[in-house]
Write an enzyme that holds these catalytic residues in place. Sequence first.
Site, PDB file in Angstrom:
ATOM      1  N   SER A 153       0.833  -1.207   0.000  1.00 20.58           N
ATOM      2  CA  SER A 153       0.000   0.000   0.000  1.00 20.58           C
ATOM      3  C   SER A 153       0.863   1.250   0.000  1.00 20.58           C
ATOM      4  O   SER A 153       0.342   2.347  -0.128  1.00 20.58           O
ATOM      5  CB  SER A 153      -0.922  -0.002   1.217  1.00 20.58           C
ATOM      6  N   HIS A 174      -2.699  -3.362  -6.086  1.00 21.53           N
ATOM      7  CA  HIS A 174      -3.114  -2.934  -4.748  1.00 21.53           C
ATOM      8  C   HIS A 174      -4.607  -3.189  -4.565  1.00 21.53           C
ATOM      9  O   HIS A 174      -5.445  -2.501  -5.161  1.00 21.53           O
ATOM     10  CB  HIS A 174      -2.768  -1.440  -4.581  1.00 21.53           C
ATOM     11  N   GLU A 186      -5.802  -1.018  -7.669  1.00 19.73           N
ATOM     12  CA  GLU A 186      -4.920   0.029  -8.178  1.00 19.73           C
ATOM     13  C   GLU A 186      -3.731  -0.683  -8.837  1.00 19.73           C
ATOM     14  O   GLU A 186      -3.062  -1.487  -8.188  1.00 19.73           O
ATOM     15  CB  GLU A 186      -4.432   0.863  -6.977  1.00 19.73           C
ATOM     16  N   ASN A 224      -3.878   6.059  -1.184  1.00 18.52           N
ATOM     17  CA  ASN A 224      -3.451   6.478   0.160  1.00 18.52           C
ATOM     18  C   ASN A 224      -2.978   7.920   0.224  1.00 18.52           C
ATOM     19  O   ASN A 224      -2.982   8.529   1.290  1.00 18.52           O
ATOM     20  CB  ASN A 224      -2.403   5.508   0.697  1.00 18.52           C
TER      21      ASN A 224
HETATM   22  N1  CAA Z   1     -15.926 -11.499   2.427  1.00 14.04           N
HETATM   23  C1  CAA Z   1     -17.042 -11.592   1.705  1.00 14.04           C
HETATM   24  N2  CAA Z   1     -18.108 -10.751   1.854  1.00 14.04           N
HETATM   25  C2  CAA Z   1     -18.009  -9.796   2.812  1.00 14.04           C
HETATM   26  C3  CAA Z   1     -16.852  -9.641   3.629  1.00 14.04           C
HETATM   27  C4  CAA Z   1     -15.775 -10.543   3.387  1.00 14.04           C
HETATM   28  N3  CAA Z   1     -14.624 -10.475   4.075  1.00 14.04           N
HETATM   29  N4  CAA Z   1     -17.060  -8.597   4.473  1.00 14.04           N
HETATM   30  C5  CAA Z   1     -18.288  -8.105   4.214  1.00 14.04           C
HETATM   31  N5  CAA Z   1     -18.857  -8.837   3.214  1.00 14.04           N
HETATM   32  C6  CAA Z   1     -20.143  -8.596   2.561  1.00 14.04           C
HETATM   33  C7  CAA Z   1     -21.314  -8.888   3.457  1.00 14.04           C
HETATM   34  O1  CAA Z   1     -21.685 -10.243   3.358  1.00 14.04           O
HETATM   35  C8  CAA Z   1     -22.397  -7.981   2.902  1.00 14.04           C
HETATM   36  O2  CAA Z   1     -22.999  -8.566   1.759  1.00 14.04           O
HETATM   37  P1  CAA Z   1     -24.489  -8.156   1.288  1.00 14.04           P
HETATM   38  O3  CAA Z   1     -24.404  -6.734   0.788  1.00 14.04           O
HETATM   39  O4  CAA Z   1     -24.818  -9.128   0.225  1.00 14.04           O
HETATM   40  O5  CAA Z   1     -25.346  -8.281   2.515  1.00 14.04           O
HETATM   41  C9  CAA Z   1     -21.608  -6.757   2.438  1.00 14.04           C
HETATM   42  O6  CAA Z   1     -20.247  -7.179   2.284  1.00 14.04           O
HETATM   43  C10 CAA Z   1     -21.677  -5.657   3.453  1.00 14.04           C
HETATM   44  O7  CAA Z   1     -21.238  -6.165   4.713  1.00 14.04           O
HETATM   45  P2  CAA Z   1     -22.009  -5.965   6.094  1.00 14.04           P
HETATM   46  O8  CAA Z   1     -23.479  -5.899   5.868  1.00 14.04           O
HETATM   47  O9  CAA Z   1     -21.480  -6.960   7.055  1.00 14.04           O
HETATM   48  O10 CAA Z   1     -21.485  -4.579   6.642  1.00 14.04           O
HETATM   49  P3  CAA Z   1     -21.510  -3.161   6.013  1.00 14.04           P
HETATM   50  O11 CAA Z   1     -22.706  -2.907   5.165  1.00 14.04           O
HETATM   51  O12 CAA Z   1     -21.229  -2.276   7.156  1.00 14.04           O
HETATM   52  O13 CAA Z   1     -20.243  -3.156   5.041  1.00 14.04           O
HETATM   53  C11 CAA Z   1     -17.979  -2.882   4.547  1.00 14.04           C
HETATM   54  C12 CAA Z   1     -18.973  -3.494   5.498  1.00 14.04           C
HETATM   55  C13 CAA Z   1     -18.061  -3.528   3.156  1.00 14.04           C
HETATM   56  C14 CAA Z   1     -16.603  -3.156   5.137  1.00 14.04           C
HETATM   57  C15 CAA Z   1     -18.287  -1.339   4.425  1.00 14.04           C
HETATM   58  O14 CAA Z   1     -18.394  -0.751   5.691  1.00 14.04           O
HETATM   59  C16 CAA Z   1     -17.242  -0.585   3.643  1.00 14.04           C
HETATM   60  O15 CAA Z   1     -17.261  -0.572   2.423  1.00 14.04           O
HETATM   61  N6  CAA Z   1     -16.325   0.076   4.376  1.00 14.04           N
HETATM   62  C17 CAA Z   1     -15.219   0.800   3.769  1.00 14.04           C
HETATM   63  C18 CAA Z   1     -14.107  -0.166   3.504  1.00 14.04           C
HETATM   64  C19 CAA Z   1     -12.924   0.493   2.901  1.00 14.04           C
HETATM   65  O16 CAA Z   1     -12.847   1.700   2.688  1.00 14.04           O
HETATM   66  N7  CAA Z   1     -11.911  -0.321   2.616  1.00 14.04           N
HETATM   67  C20 CAA Z   1     -10.657   0.159   2.088  1.00 14.04           C
HETATM   68  C21 CAA Z   1      -9.677   0.291   3.205  1.00 14.04           C
HETATM   69  S1  CAA Z   1      -8.132   0.903   2.620  1.00 14.04           S
HETATM   70  C22 CAA Z   1      -7.318  -0.499   2.124  1.00 14.04           C
HETATM   71  O17 CAA Z   1      -7.762  -1.605   2.236  1.00 14.04           O
HETATM   72  C23 CAA Z   1      -6.002  -0.330   1.469  1.00 14.04           C
HETATM   73  C24 CAA Z   1      -4.918   0.405   2.087  1.00 14.04           C
HETATM   74  O18 CAA Z   1      -3.933   0.583   1.421  1.00 14.04           O
HETATM   75  C25 CAA Z   1      -4.931   0.949   3.455  1.00 14.04           C
END
Ligand code: CAA
Length: 317
Positions: A153, A174, A186, A224
């Site tokens: 990242s 990424h 990415e 990032n």
């Molecule tokens: N595997 C498979 N499916 C998953 C999962 C996983 N690990 N985690 C969640 N899901 C699915 C759930 O089953 C659910 O499916 P449906 O829509 O069919 O019901 C869906 O994703 C949404 O999950 P939840 O209902 O449990 O929870 P939510 O609606 O609060 O969503 C989230 C959770 C997807 C994490 C959402 O909050 C989100 O998009 N958050 C932002 C995440 C983000 O920004 N990530 C990037 C971080 S930065 C990074 O990774 C890189 C870096 O360089 C730092």
Amino acid sequence: MESTKHSSAEGTNEHQLNAGTTDAGTREPGTTDAGIQSITVIGGGTMGNGIVHVAAMSGFPVTLVETKQEYADRALLTIGKNLTRMVTKEKISQEQMDQTLGRIHTSLSPAEAVANTDLVIEAIPEQFELKKSLFDVIDQHAPEHTILASNTSSISITKLAACTRRPPKVIGMHFFNPVPVMKLVEVIRGLETDDAVTQAVTELAMQMGKVPVPANDSPGFVSNRVLMPMINEAIFTVYEGVATAEDVDQVMKLGMAHPMGPLRLADFIGLDVCLDILHVLYDGFRDPKYRPCPLLVKMVDAGKLGNKTGEGFYKYG
Ligand code: CAA
């Protein structure tokens, strides 16, 4: 130790990368026009197991490499749980789940696992020296045509490429957490990354059901460089007593339609990871606008790293 080789990459040592089309819909699952037929993912942590999950679900035989069998087993367990959730939600069938799991093999030896693979995706901890030694091993044992991708990242792809004898074949892929859900990959081009390699990885990301977005190697890439200053500013807002963590998050969720507020997201990413990335931005640009908030530094020093330690800006059960 289980070390399994798959046969579908037979003959690929000889082949060259083609600049394939990007029409992912017309291809057989588990192949790309550029000739990627087998994938090795090194590291089975949060990102690694997610990458294995989506690659295997897209039809590719995948070897998951870990340092201990118990870590590999834990990664398989997580993948199984996430696939089961998809079956329960009727997103995939039980048969698709079984086929996906059947495509995953594990290995404890990076050298053996890369000996007959078309693409390696490295997803180990963000420490340059660790990645450097691994890239050296992979470079020595992988066939000449093999692409070496890093899920880093923040570490420079150009610098990683320079640790190998094949900088044109080194690239950044990424992914974002949770990998099975987040659509973005990415695609980071190092200084010497070959256009055919960029094309191959772009096509592969599409085959995995993701949306690839290209970026040139630069501190923090695009994601990032934009995300971390927002998270850092949110922390400053709490530090200066402007609002509570909950209220800052509410503002961004309800006012800006973010799925998670920046402080909840910082906990989810890991406060140590956020701090490391801010250091990369600060050192890379020598610009004080990336100065990490003292509260972030203090929380990391206190071991409050977010979800993974049970406490960050929030407490987790
Ligand atoms: N595997 C498979 N499916 C998953 C999962 C996983 N690990 N985690 C969640 N899901 C699915 C759930 O089953 C659910 O499916 P449906 O829509 O069919 O019901 C869906 O994703 C949404 O999950 P939840 O209902 O449990 O929870 P939510 O609606 O609060 O969503 C989230 C959770 C997807 C994490 C959402 O909050 C989100 O998009 N958050 C932002 C995440 C983000 O920004 N990530 C990037 C971080 S930065 C990074 O990774 C890189 C870096 O360089 C730092």
